[in-house]
Write an enzyme that holds these catalytic residues in place. Structure first.
Site, short mmCIF file in Angstrom:
data_model
loop_
_atom_site.label_atom_id
_atom_site.label_comp_id
_atom_site.label_asym_id
_atom_site.label_seq_id
_atom_site.Cartn_x
_atom_site.Cartn_y
_atom_site.Cartn_z
N CYS A 290 0.93 -9.47 3.68
CA CYS A 290 2.30 -9.76 3.23
C CYS A 290 3.12 -10.43 4.32
O CYS A 290 3.96 -11.29 4.05
CB CYS A 290 2.98 -8.49 2.75
SG CYS A 290 2.31 -7.88 1.18
N GLU B 71 5.67 -6.64 -1.90
CA GLU B 71 6.30 -7.78 -1.24
C GLU B 71 5.78 -9.10 -1.82
O GLU B 71 6.53 -10.03 -2.08
CB GLU B 71 6.03 -7.75 0.27
CG GLU B 71 6.64 -6.56 0.99
CD GLU B 71 5.70 -5.36 1.06
OE1 GLU B 71 4.93 -5.14 0.11
OE2 GLU B 71 5.77 -4.62 2.06
N ASN C 185 4.20 -2.66 -6.19
CA ASN C 185 2.76 -2.83 -6.04
C ASN C 185 2.05 -2.62 -7.37
O ASN C 185 2.45 -1.78 -8.19
CB ASN C 185 2.18 -1.94 -4.93
CG ASN C 185 2.52 -0.48 -5.05
OD1 ASN C 185 3.58 -0.10 -5.53
ND2 ASN C 185 1.61 0.37 -4.61
N CYS D 213 2.40 -5.02 4.99
CA CYS D 213 1.05 -5.10 5.56
C CYS D 213 0.84 -6.50 6.15
O CYS D 213 1.66 -7.41 5.98
CB CYS D 213 0.00 -4.80 4.49
SG CYS D 213 -0.30 -6.18 3.36
N CYS E 57 0.51 -6.15 -3.24
CA CYS E 57 1.61 -5.36 -2.68
C CYS E 57 2.95 -5.78 -3.30
O CYS E 57 3.10 -6.91 -3.79
CB CYS E 57 1.71 -5.57 -1.18
SG CYS E 57 0.34 -4.91 -0.25
N GLU F 215 -1.77 -2.07 -8.64
CA GLU F 215 -3.15 -1.81 -8.21
C GLU F 215 -4.13 -2.16 -9.32
O GLU F 215 -3.76 -2.41 -10.46
CB GLU F 215 -3.27 -0.33 -7.80
CG GLU F 215 -2.39 -0.02 -6.60
CD GLU F 215 -2.59 1.37 -6.03
OE1 GLU F 215 -3.23 2.22 -6.69
OE2 GLU F 215 -2.09 1.60 -4.91
N1 THU Z 1 1.58 -1.44 -0.34
C1 THU Z 1 2.65 -2.23 -0.66
O1 THU Z 1 2.88 -2.53 -1.84
N2 THU Z 1 3.44 -2.67 0.34
C2 THU Z 1 3.34 -2.27 1.65
O2 THU Z 1 4.16 -2.67 2.46
C3 THU Z 1 2.25 -1.38 2.06
C4 THU Z 1 1.22 -1.10 1.02
C5 THU Z 1 0.77 -0.87 -1.42
C6 THU Z 1 -0.61 -1.42 -1.60
C7 THU Z 1 -1.29 -0.27 -2.30
O3 THU Z 1 -1.04 -0.36 -3.69
C8 THU Z 1 -0.60 0.95 -1.77
O4 THU Z 1 0.62 0.52 -1.23
C9 THU Z 1 -1.38 1.73 -0.72
O5 THU Z 1 -1.79 0.88 0.30
#
Ligand code: THU
Length: 127
Positions: free
Chosen positions: A87, A53, A40, A84, A51, A42
């Site tokens: 994704c 994925e 991920n 999520c 994310c 941000e």
């Molecule tokens: N996130 C992911 O990268 N993948 C997931 O399956 C769930 C959430 C990340 C997005 C964000 O940077 C952090 O986790 C908190 O939501």
């Protein structure tokens, strides 16, 4: 542990998550057996965050890979972290009903089918 889960776990170390502190790694296996990883990433606007994925899928697509077999997702949670909603849509469109391997740092794993995580999807077959 499965090599795909190991790759997702290693990719998680590269996560850029200064706002949530929640780091995730993903690893996507293509039909040739090649592994494409993502973490991920941000952003200060929060909403532009990607994310792990989707990073894995877009990296793979941009490198010419197609026909994916499996994806693994690793986070540091006792209850295993699934993809999520956004994704799930992207995974469905690019991967179809693949196995989704979930894992954490304690070695717990579970494999789910994407169709079970994302029933009755909207996709190009409806256009
Ligand atoms: N996130 C992911 O990268 N993948 C997931 O399956 C769930 C959430 C990340 C997005 C964000 O940077 C952090 O986790 C908190 O939501």
């Amino acid at each position: 542990m499965d090599a795909l889960l190991d790759a997702a776990r290693a990719a998680r170390d590269n996560a850029h998550a200064p706002f949530s502190g929640f780091t995730v790694g993903a690893a996507l296996e293509d039909a040739a057996g090649r592994i494409h990883t993502g973490c991920n990433v941000e952003n200060a606007t929060y909403g532009l965050t990607l994310c792990a994925e989707r990073v894995a899928v877009f990296k793979a697509i941009s490198e010419g890979a197609r026909n994916f077999r499996r994806i693994a997702v690793v986070a540091d949670t006792e209850r295993l972290t699934p993809p999520c909603g956004a994704c799930r849509q992207i995974l469905w469109e690019f991967c179809g009903n693949v196995p989704v391997l979930l894992g954490n740092l304690q070695g717990s794993t579970e494999t789910l089918q994407l169709a079970d995580l994302f029933p009755r999807p909207f996709d190009a077959s409806l256009l």
